[in-house]
Design an enzyme around this catalytic site. Structure first.
Site, PDB file in Angstrom:
ATOM      1  N   ASN A  27       0.820  -1.214   0.000  1.00 15.19           N
ATOM      2  CA  ASN A  27       0.000   0.000   0.000  1.00 15.19           C
ATOM      3  C   ASN A  27       0.851   1.260   0.000  1.00 15.19           C
ATOM      4  OD1 ASN A  27       1.007  -0.348   2.525  1.00 15.19           O
ATOM      5  ND2 ASN A  27      -0.874   0.187   3.602  1.00 15.19           N
ATOM      6  N   ASP A 102       6.251 -17.038  14.292  1.00 12.92           N
ATOM      7  CA  ASP A 102       7.282 -16.868  15.303  1.00 12.92           C
ATOM      8  C   ASP A 102       6.579 -16.780  16.657  1.00 12.92           C
ATOM      9  OD1 ASP A 102       9.754 -16.020  16.502  1.00 12.92           O
ATOM     10  OD2 ASP A 102      10.320 -15.276  14.522  1.00 12.92           O
ATOM     11  N   GLU A 260      14.495 -21.926  18.562  1.00 16.24           N
ATOM     12  CA  GLU A 260      15.692 -21.089  18.476  1.00 16.24           C
ATOM     13  C   GLU A 260      16.361 -21.195  19.840  1.00 16.24           C
ATOM     14  OE1 GLU A 260      17.254 -16.537  18.078  1.00 16.24           O
ATOM     15  OE2 GLU A 260      15.765 -17.157  19.519  1.00 16.24           O
ATOM     16  N   ASP A 334      18.870 -11.521  12.127  1.00 18.33           N
ATOM     17  CA  ASP A 334      19.689 -11.082  13.260  1.00 18.33           C
ATOM     18  C   ASP A 334      21.175 -10.985  12.936  1.00 18.33           C
ATOM     19  OD1 ASP A 334      17.548 -10.959  15.027  1.00 18.33           O
ATOM     20  OD2 ASP A 334      17.790 -13.037  15.665  1.00 18.33           O
TER      21      ASP A 334
END
Ligand code: NOJ
Ligand code: CA
Length: 578
Positions: A27, A102, A260, A334
């Site tokens: 958008n 996540d 993780e 990361d």
């Protein structure tokens, strides 16, 4: 067959991580969003990946771009609506692809309703959802633990005169998983997304959710970030909480989980992922991605050599064989860009990006590709001063080193430019237009000017591109039991530049040979290995005709010179006589 050796869809999948803020803006507000992702699904399907992992899409204060969750069950309005998410799921499933979210469960935003309640008074119902402790006798923090950002892990709250714990920023308060109410609410939240049809979770910082709540003093105070991790990683109740999550939630759905988990031993990984124990399906191999980091201060670079990498890989490939499962990953949102830290982002960018793709996709373990690595995106040149940097870890490092310790700003900026997470978060480069096809509006982070040469449009139809090599590898891998499940064995293990290994399963045998260096490398195979190549076919290579010549020479036991990062993949090598 032992449960642990069973073929499973999640072992055979290739996962692709999308950082929603930087993938595609639909958008034109300069921020990536869910409709943007939907518009690029054909691209992902063409690449051949099976699973999309979305970095957090929940309502957030953007202190840590989604990892500071205000409400786990609502969509960040910058990214769209719940309907958009439902549409994304539908479109993915229609393509036979899956979606994993996540799961941020170690901490919440300080703007989360629970935390607002918790900090309002000592006897609030939510107080015990977090860790609150009295000041030390001198009024300072309860102990000397440092957060991942390098400051104290404790933040004083004036209203209620106690400190709360935060492993990350002060705006990300750690949840107290020892409180059964926290666990119950978290389980409910996990079910919410699974009931919508989400296919699994990447669980953020998962091995930190059980802590030694006597909070003993850290002894490794020389560490700049996250000292004391032995007291909060793989803690006293971690297996109990994971098993409970499995029985309460995961076991009721067709799904998979990836943890993780940093600071894990292989013994820990076996415990987390052995299916008999019913905890998680896999743990990410993070170790390789930290190979350039000084263990006492991740912002300082340390030199590394190929033997170190071979050792890490051998450990995960061999010691876990038949005892657990892992996600192989070399980069994500990361870290600096894959080709910039492990390859060569300059002269040999294309060659080294291809080599790294071959490396990751020919190891055992579910591969996690980070967006943009499949076209060889590089670190970003936008960080001139600290004001150009958006991510909190880098900004805190600058604050501590320059403002508190009086270090030279340029010296610290140099480290930040090499390591900052912003490097991996610049907009995806779709074409060479002003904003790289990501948006028509100036994006939240500047587009890397090398979009002029590095972009998707240039690569999808080019048979020699990095993208095409990734696509070929993904398709090869899917059909090969040896690449998926086969035994790994390192060849030429003493070699300083060549990383060679076999992957073998029944009568399917592969040899992968990577010149993991920016110099030409002369090689002559030992007779025993050369003779095994006589029956082999060169399936894939980085240097076309030259690689074919190299292959011919090696098979006939002649010396050959591999160009920088030149890599060859052989199938059908003969079985070793035993
Ligand atoms: C790991 C995530 O990948 C990272 O981006 C985040 O800052 C921390 N966990 C805290 O949630
Ligand atoms: Ca947008």
């Amino acid at each position: 067959m032992k449960k642990i050796m069973k073929p499973e869809f999640w072992k055979e999948s290739v996962v692709y991580e999308i950082y929603p803020r930087s993938f595609q803006d639909s958008n034109n507000d300069g921020i990536g969003d869910l409709q943007g992702i939907i518009s690029r699904l054909d691209y992902l399907q063409d690449l051949g990946v099976d699973v999309i992992w979305l970095s957090p899409i929940y309502t957030t204060m953007n202190v840590d771009y989604g990892y500071d969750v205000i409400d786990h069950c609502t969509i960040n309005p910058e990214y769209g609506t719940m309907e958009d998410l439902e549409q994304l799921l539908e479109e993915l499933h229609g393509r036979n692809m899956r979606l994993i979210l996540d799961l941020v469960i170690n901490h919440t935003s300080d703007q989360h309703e629970w935390f607002k309640q918790a900090r309002s008074s000592r006897d609030n119902k939510y107080r015990d959802y977090y860790f609150w402790r009295d000041p030390a006798p001198d009024g300072g923090p309860p102990n000397n633990w440092t957060s991942f950002l390098g400051d104290s892990m404790w933040q004083y709250d004036r209203e209620t005169e106690q400190y709360y714990l935060h492993s990350y920023s002060v705006h990300q308060a750690d949840l107290n998983w020892d409180n059964p109410e926290v666990r119950r609410e978290m389980h409910q939240m996990m079910r919410f997304w699974l009931d919508k049809g989400v296919d699994g979770y990447r669980i953020d910082a998962v091995n930190a959710i059980s802590k030694d709540t006597s909070f003993p003093p850290a002894t490794d105070t020389h560490k700049m970030q996250a000292n004391s991790s032995e007291f909060y990683k793989n803690g006293p109740h971690i297996h109990e909480y994971l098993h409970e999550m499995y029985t309460e939630v995961f076991s009721h759905y067709k799904m998979f989980t990836t943890g993780e988990a940093s600071d894990v031993s292989l013994e820990d990984v076996k415990e987390y992922t052995n299916p008999e124990r019913e905890e998680m399906n896999m743990v990410l191999m993070i170790e390789a991605s930290k190979i350039c980091d000084d263990p006492d201060d991740m912002w300082k670079s340390k030199s590394w050599d190929l033997h170190e990498l071979k050792e890490i890989v051998a450990k995960w490939q061999n010691d876990l064989y038949g005892e657990g499962w892992m996600g192989t990953y070399l980069s994500n949102h990361d870290h600096p860009r894959l080709v910039s830290y492990l390859g060569d982002e300059g002269e040999y960018r294309v060659e080294s990006a291809k080599m790294l793709g071959i490396f990751q996709l020919t190891l055992r373990g579910t591969p996690y590709i980070y967006q943009g690595d499949e076209i060889g995106m590089t670190n970003s040149p936008h960080m001139h001063t600290i004001d150009d940097v958006t991510e909190q870890q880098a900004r805190m490092y600058y604050e501590l080193m320059v403002k508190e310790h009086g270090e030279d700003p340029e010296k610290i900026m140099k480290r930040i430019r090499t390591k900052a997470r912003d490097n991996a978060r610049t907009p995806m480069q779709w074409d060479d237009s002003t904003y790289a096809g990501f948006s028509e509006h100036e994006p939240w982070l500047p587009v890397n000017p090398n979009k002029a040469e590095i972009h998707v449009q240039d690569q999808t139809d080019d048979p020699h591109s990095i993208f095409t090599l990734y696509r070929t590898l993904i398709h090869l891998r899917r059909k090969s039991a040896a690449l998926l499940y086969g035994k790994y064995e390192c060849m030429l293990s003493e070699h300083d530049h060549i990383f060679a290994y076999t992957r073998e399963w029944n009568d399917e045998h592969w040899l992968i040979m990577l010149n993991f260096s920016r110099s030409e490398t002369e090689l002559q195979l030992p007779q025993e290995l050369a003779s095994r190549l006589e029956t082999a076919e060169l399936i894939l290579c980085t240097h076309e005709d030259h690689s074919r010549e190299v292959a011919r020479a090696l098979i006939s036991e002649q010396p050959a010179t591999l160009k920088p990062y030149e890599s060859l993949v052989f199938r059908g090598i003969s079985i070793l006589d035993s």
